[in-house]
Design a protein around this motif. Structure first.
Motif, PDB file in Angstrom:
ATOM      1  N   GLU A  90      15.897  15.506  -2.548  1.00 39.97           N
ATOM      2  CA  GLU A  90      17.063  15.890  -3.323  1.00 39.97           C
ATOM      3  C   GLU A  90      17.009  15.452  -4.651  1.00 39.97           C
ATOM      4  OE1 GLU A  90      19.340  14.378   0.492  1.00 39.97           O
ATOM      5  OE2 GLU A  90      19.212  16.038   2.071  1.00 39.97           O
ATOM      6  N   ARG A  91      16.920  14.160  -4.214  1.00 39.64           N
ATOM      7  CA  ARG A  91      17.255  12.987  -5.993  1.00 39.64           C
ATOM      8  C   ARG A  91      16.382  14.098  -6.718  1.00 39.64           C
ATOM      9  NH1 ARG A  91      19.792  11.154  -9.499  1.00 39.64           N
ATOM     10  NH2 ARG A  91      19.126   9.106 -10.427  1.00 39.64           N
ATOM     11  N   ALA A  92      15.032  14.651  -6.756  1.00 38.09           N
ATOM     12  CA  ALA A  92      14.471  15.372  -7.375  1.00 38.09           C
ATOM     13  C   ALA A  92      15.399  16.207  -8.061  1.00 38.09           C
ATOM     14  CB  ALA A  92      13.307  16.041  -7.383  1.00 38.09           C
ATOM     15  N   GLN A  93      15.916  16.944  -7.564  1.00 33.56           N
ATOM     16  CA  GLN A  93      17.049  18.205  -7.882  1.00 33.56           C
ATOM     17  C   GLN A  93      17.841  17.807  -8.013  1.00 33.56           C
ATOM     18  OE1 GLN A  93      18.198  21.061  -3.996  1.00 33.56           O
ATOM     19  NE2 GLN A  93      20.433  20.364  -4.728  1.00 33.56           N
ATOM     20  N   GLU A  94      18.546  16.428  -8.060  1.00 33.96           N
ATOM     21  CA  GLU A  94      20.224  16.160  -8.478  1.00 33.96           C
ATOM     22  C   GLU A  94      19.504  16.107 -10.337  1.00 33.96           C
ATOM     23  OE1 GLU A  94      21.235  12.214  -6.609  1.00 33.96           O
ATOM     24  OE2 GLU A  94      21.537  13.368  -4.880  1.00 33.96           O
ATOM     25  N   ILE A  95      18.073  15.183  -9.912  1.00 32.48           N
ATOM     26  CA  ILE A  95      18.401  14.844 -11.333  1.00 32.48           C
ATOM     27  C   ILE A  95      18.315  15.952 -12.714  1.00 32.48           C
ATOM     28  CG2 ILE A  95      16.226  13.798 -13.131  1.00 32.48           C
ATOM     29  CD1 ILE A  95      15.179  12.040 -10.511  1.00 32.48           C
ATOM     30  N   ALA A  96      17.340  17.359 -11.790  1.00 27.98           N
ATOM     31  CA  ALA A  96      17.233  18.099 -12.644  1.00 27.98           C
ATOM     32  C   ALA A  96      18.697  19.052 -12.957  1.00 27.98           C
ATOM     33  CB  ALA A  96      16.171  19.083 -11.725  1.00 27.98           C
ATOM     34  N   PHE A  97      19.709  18.903 -11.861  1.00 28.89           N
ATOM     35  CA  PHE A  97      20.671  19.734 -11.785  1.00 28.89           C
ATOM     36  C   PHE A  97      21.399  19.057 -13.194  1.00 28.89           C
ATOM     37  CE2 PHE A  97      21.446  21.813  -7.400  1.00 28.89           C
ATOM     38  CZ  PHE A  97      20.389  22.864  -7.679  1.00 28.89           C
ATOM     39  N   SER A  98      22.071  17.399 -12.942  1.00 37.99           N
ATOM     40  CA  SER A  98      22.388  16.366 -14.121  1.00 37.99           C
ATOM     41  C   SER A  98      21.957  16.609 -15.389  1.00 37.99           C
ATOM     42  CB  SER A  98      22.087  15.603 -13.543  1.00 37.99           C
ATOM     43  OG  SER A  98      22.951  14.056 -14.277  1.00 37.99           O
ATOM     44  N   ASP A  99      20.894  16.972 -15.774  1.00 37.38           N
ATOM     45  CA  ASP A  99      19.695  16.895 -17.408  1.00 37.38           C
ATOM     46  C   ASP A  99      20.519  18.128 -18.083  1.00 37.38           C
ATOM     47  OD1 ASP A  99      17.693  16.374 -18.818  1.00 37.38           O
ATOM     48  OD2 ASP A  99      16.957  18.117 -18.374  1.00 37.38           O
ATOM     49  N   ALA A 100      20.762  19.337 -17.203  1.00 39.88           N
ATOM     50  CA  ALA A 100      20.994  20.361 -17.013  1.00 39.88           C
ATOM     51  C   ALA A 100      22.058  20.888 -17.096  1.00 39.88           C
ATOM     52  CB  ALA A 100      20.252  21.765 -15.933  1.00 39.88           C
ATOM     53  N   GLY A 101      22.983  19.843 -16.613  1.00 35.79           N
ATOM     54  CA  GLY A 101      24.343  19.966 -16.467  1.00 35.79           C
ATOM     55  C   GLY A 101      25.289  21.094 -15.359  1.00 35.79           C
ATOM     56  N   PHE A 102      24.542  21.411 -14.411  1.00 32.17           N
ATOM     57  CA  PHE A 102      24.812  22.517 -13.592  1.00 32.17           C
ATOM     58  C   PHE A 102      24.687  21.245 -12.179  1.00 32.17           C
ATOM     59  CE2 PHE A 102      22.848  24.587 -16.345  1.00 32.17           C
ATOM     60  CZ  PHE A 102      23.461  25.995 -16.956  1.00 32.17           C
TER      61      PHE A 102
ATOM     62  N   GLY B   8       1.040  -1.326  -0.132  1.00 30.12           N
ATOM     63  CA  GLY B   8      -0.252  -0.011  -0.322  1.00 30.12           C
ATOM     64  C   GLY B   8       0.718   1.469  -0.134  1.00 30.12           C
ATOM     65  N   GLY B   9       2.243   1.507  -0.036  1.00 33.38           N
ATOM     66  CA  GLY B   9       3.087   1.927   0.067  1.00 33.38           C
ATOM     67  C   GLY B   9       3.176   2.915  -1.183  1.00 33.38           C
ATOM     68  N   THR B  10       3.759   4.546  -1.330  1.00 33.68           N
ATOM     69  CA  THR B  10       3.602   4.267  -2.171  1.00 33.68           C
ATOM     70  C   THR B  10       5.602   5.435  -2.554  1.00 33.68           C
ATOM     71  OG1 THR B  10       1.754   5.796  -2.657  1.00 33.68           O
ATOM     72  CG2 THR B  10       2.897   6.881  -3.787  1.00 33.68           C
ATOM     73  N   SER B  11       5.761   4.471  -3.258  1.00 34.52           N
ATOM     74  CA  SER B  11       7.371   4.971  -3.051  1.00 34.52           C
ATOM     75  C   SER B  11       7.783   6.436  -3.949  1.00 34.52           C
ATOM     76  CB  SER B  11       8.441   4.238  -4.533  1.00 34.52           C
ATOM     77  OG  SER B  11       7.642   4.130  -6.035  1.00 34.52           O
ATOM     78  N   ASP B  12       8.397   7.109  -3.500  1.00 35.85           N
ATOM     79  CA  ASP B  12       8.971   8.712  -3.187  1.00 35.85           C
ATOM     80  C   ASP B  12      10.943   9.186  -3.814  1.00 35.85           C
ATOM     81  OD1 ASP B  12       9.680  11.607  -3.269  1.00 35.85           O
ATOM     82  OD2 ASP B  12       7.192  10.721  -2.930  1.00 35.85           O
TER      83      ASP B  12
ATOM     84  N   SER C 276       7.240  11.772  -9.145  1.00 37.10           N
ATOM     85  CA  SER C 276       8.085  11.506  -7.799  1.00 37.10           C
ATOM     86  C   SER C 276       8.655  10.025  -7.335  1.00 37.10           C
ATOM     87  CB  SER C 276       7.122  12.722  -6.822  1.00 37.10           C
ATOM     88  OG  SER C 276       5.479  11.492  -6.311  1.00 37.10           O
ATOM     89  N   VAL C 277       7.466   9.531  -8.488  1.00 39.32           N
ATOM     90  CA  VAL C 277       7.335   7.960  -8.419  1.00 39.32           C
ATOM     91  C   VAL C 277       8.786   7.059  -8.634  1.00 39.32           C
ATOM     92  CG1 VAL C 277       6.736   5.986  -8.774  1.00 39.32           C
ATOM     93  CG2 VAL C 277       5.755   7.703  -8.439  1.00 39.32           C
ATOM     94  N   ASP C 278       8.894   7.849 -10.070  1.00 42.07           N
ATOM     95  CA  ASP C 278      10.299   7.213 -10.151  1.00 42.07           C
ATOM     96  C   ASP C 278      11.587   7.732 -10.861  1.00 42.07           C
ATOM     97  OD1 ASP C 278       9.159   8.665 -12.843  1.00 42.07           O
ATOM     98  OD2 ASP C 278       8.632   6.326 -13.332  1.00 42.07           O
ATOM     99  N   GLY C 279      11.275   8.928 -11.143  1.00 41.10           N
ATOM    100  CA  GLY C 279      11.209  10.651 -11.234  1.00 41.10           C
ATOM    101  C   GLY C 279      12.727  10.844 -12.640  1.00 41.10           C
ATOM    102  N   ASP C 280      11.133  10.237 -13.033  1.00 38.58           N
ATOM    103  CA  ASP C 280      11.347  10.611 -14.831  1.00 38.58           C
ATOM    104  C   ASP C 280      11.191  11.798 -14.807  1.00 38.58           C
ATOM    105  OD1 ASP C 280      12.005   7.790 -15.544  1.00 38.58           O
ATOM    106  OD2 ASP C 280       9.380   7.318 -16.949  1.00 38.58           O
ATOM    107  N   ILE C 281      11.547  12.248 -15.680  1.00 35.73           N
ATOM    108  CA  ILE C 281      11.917  14.086 -16.437  1.00 35.73           C
ATOM    109  C   ILE C 281       9.802  13.907 -17.251  1.00 35.73           C
ATOM    110  CG2 ILE C 281      12.074  16.399 -17.348  1.00 35.73           C
ATOM    111  CD1 ILE C 281      15.313  15.199 -16.822  1.00 35.73           C
ATOM    112  N   LEU C 282       9.268  15.124 -17.086  1.00 33.82           N
ATOM    113  CA  LEU C 282       7.615  15.086 -17.733  1.00 33.82           C
ATOM    114  C   LEU C 282       7.910  16.232 -18.653  1.00 33.82           C
ATOM    115  CD1 LEU C 282       5.653  14.127 -14.522  1.00 33.82           C
ATOM    116  CD2 LEU C 282       6.430  12.192 -16.872  1.00 33.82           C
TER     117      LEU C 282
END
Length: 204
Positions: free
Chosen positions: A30-42, A22-26, A80-86
């Motif tokens: 911090e991980r969302a920030q890392e994904i965005a920074f990595s994609d933008a190259g900063f 029943g739990g929802t992964s998230d 938020s579930v898997d970190g995919d950039i929408l």
């Protein structure tokens, strides 16, 4: 007694299994920030005006990651579930560090803003009226407006600030926001008097 203990053990294990299902992964902020920074190259040291918020888009939980780097404003929407950039949006922004205090052309801006507000054509007004309106429109320079705003947020710099001049409700005003340490400050300043017409603060 043994049967009772066995049943109890099975029940606890089953309850744990249901809770896990029943739990929802998230991925977390911090991980969302890392994904965005990595994609933008900063890296975090490269960016300003960073704020991250959680939202729901089309029934999905997402993280909105916004920041500014190299005179460009980035906006990421990350699941938020898997970190995919929408979605990713980026827009060039003015560099206030290099802006000259006299670079704002009052006459040109006055005419442009009049047209936007569907006011009478400036050519139909007398030269005296145009001069008077222009002189009283913006007694406060952009540099002075920037100082007024930054004085209200200790520690913030021009890199954290977005500001522009607008013509609305019959007067010129400076409006914009500061994003600093996960807080957003929005403001409006009367360009003729330097008075704050609006000031709000929101925790991000």
């Amino acid at each position: 007694m043994q049967k009772l203990l066995l049943k109890l053990t099975v029940w606890i294990a089953f309850a744990g299994f249901l809770a896990g299902c029943g739990g929802t992964s998230d991925i977390g902020k911090e991980r969302a920030q890392e994904i965005a920074f990595s994609d933008a190259g900063f890296t975090e040291e490269d960016v300003t005006r960073l704020h991250i918020s959680r939202d729901k888009e089309d029934g999905e939980e997402v993280y909105d990651v916004e920041f500014t780097a190299e005179q460009t404003e980035y906006k990421y929407e990350i699941r938020s579930v898997d970190g995919d950039i929408l979605s990713v949006d980026h827009e060039a922004v003015q560099n206030l560090e290099k802006a000259d205090k006299d670079s704002f052309d009052h006459n040109g801006s006055f005419e442009d803003l009049q047209e936007q507000e569907k006011m009478p054509d400036a050519k139909q007004q007398t030269q005296e009226t145009q001069t008077q309106d222009t002189d009283t429109a913006a007694q406060l320079t952009m540099e002075e407006a920037v100082k007024l705003v930054l004085d209200r947020v200790p520690g913030a710099s021009k890199a954290d600030l977005k500001i522009e001049m607008e013509y609305d409700d019959g007067r010129y005003k400076y409006e914009g926001d500061i994003i600093y340490e996960q807080r957003e400050y929005e403001f409006e300043i009367d360009a003729a008097t330097g008075d704050f017409l609006e000031w709000s603060e929101e925790r991000r």
